[in-house]
Design an enzyme around this catalytic site. Sequence first.
Site, short mmCIF file in Angstrom:
data_model
loop_
_atom_site.label_atom_id
_atom_site.label_comp_id
_atom_site.label_asym_id
_atom_site.label_seq_id
_atom_site.Cartn_x
_atom_site.Cartn_y
_atom_site.Cartn_z
CG ASP A 1 -8.86 -10.26 -10.58
OD1 ASP A 1 -9.70 -10.70 -9.79
OD2 ASP A 1 -9.08 -9.28 -11.33
CG ASP B 1 -9.14 -7.11 -5.40
OD1 ASP B 1 -9.67 -7.92 -6.18
OD2 ASP B 1 -9.37 -5.88 -5.43
CG ASP C 1 7.51 -8.84 -3.81
OD1 ASP C 1 7.23 -9.48 -2.77
OD2 ASP C 1 8.51 -8.09 -3.87
CE LYS D 1 7.16 -5.67 -0.66
NZ LYS D 1 8.06 -6.47 -1.48
CE1 TYR E 1 -8.12 -2.42 -2.08
CE2 TYR E 1 -9.77 -4.11 -2.35
CZ TYR E 1 -8.61 -3.50 -2.77
OH TYR E 1 -7.97 -3.97 -3.89
MN MN Z 1 -11.16 -7.75 -7.76
#
Ligand code: MN
Length: 352
Positions: free
Chosen positions: A248, A244, A220, A187, A136
Amino acid sequence: MNTYRIAAVPGDGIGVEVIAAGVEVLEALARRSGSFALDFKHFDWNSDNFVKHGHYIPDGGLEELKTFDSIFFGAVGALNVPDHVSLWGLRLPICQGFDQYANVRPARVLPGVKSPLHNGQDIDWVVIRENSEGEYSGNGGRVHRGLPEEVATEVSVFTRVGVERIHRFAFELARTRPRKQLTLVTKSNAQRHGMVLWDEVFHEVAKDFPDVRIDKELVDAVTTRMVLKPGTLDVIVATNLHADILSDLAAALSGSLGIAPTANLNPGKQFPSMFEPIHGSAFDITGKGVANPIATFWTAAMMLEHLGEVQAARQLMSAIEAVTEAGVHTPDLGGTATTRQVTDAVLDLLNR
Ligand code: MN
Ligand code: NAD
């Protein structure tokens, strides 16, 4: 008496509803304590004003925000503004401008709340998200716009300084927890540059924390471990994008996005830190009075703790847990309570 100056930025959608509830609860706590006061200033930086005036943050806004002790943030995002414009217009300039590089996201199943997992009571995690670079960082561009040969790049940026400081922060935090366990999530099989740097620096920093038990997992694979063996995880450190997503998932596994809090910390305290619920502006329930304010209350407890008001933070967490345990639940938790009713139930306990 300590007076803390708090910048309240409700933003859009249910952000406005939950921040109003959060301010009420915080004011009740300050009154009750008799030993600290909170001085709120409200900022109407939101998408309506963006559409009218062309900016989220007015000239000098960030400079003014810097003078506060903490930022209490709702959510940003509206149907008539593209999400990347709203996010980069309001939330990211604060996170990045104030070097809030450590995003801390605790997850556990509160009393009375049902996890979708049969073993959800084993969830007791803190997801630590690198909050200043990675995927980001905003590094990239588009050329040949609209043509068939259009190209877009989105380049992840990982710096040794940025990676080392988030790992150090994660180890320090893991050390304060009973299980003292830290899981590195990357990863580094498929992404062989930035992710490998993450792995290497992690193991270098680990030498300074022999008391913290470490393990590692690919991103993963860790999703399956979160679902199938939640009790084997404690603190997780991951990049901006990975954490992120994982947080969630952690929120949903703990019962609802409506209870999950987060802190965007500038650990060195050169700048104010920002506290917000994880959720967004939730168009589908905006204005209905049913947004779950628990995420914002938990967020408020994290803010109080950061300010050093540990006792008030504990009082607030106990009140939250008593209310969830009593079954005063908004619809996202399967109940019929309104934002007002949950807020009143918490206020009731705090005013006793
Ligand atoms: Mn988020
Ligand atoms: P969202 O979090 O707004 O909503 C996802 C789902 O969860 C919806 O069904 C919503 O009703 C429910 N939900 C969320 N918070 C709730 C609460 N407190 N109580 C009850 N139910 C709740 O995510 P989205 O739909 O992906 O995004 C909507 C907008 O919010 C978009 O513009 C997005 O960019 C923005 N957004 C902002 C932030 C932020 O400001 N930090 C975070 C996520 C999304």
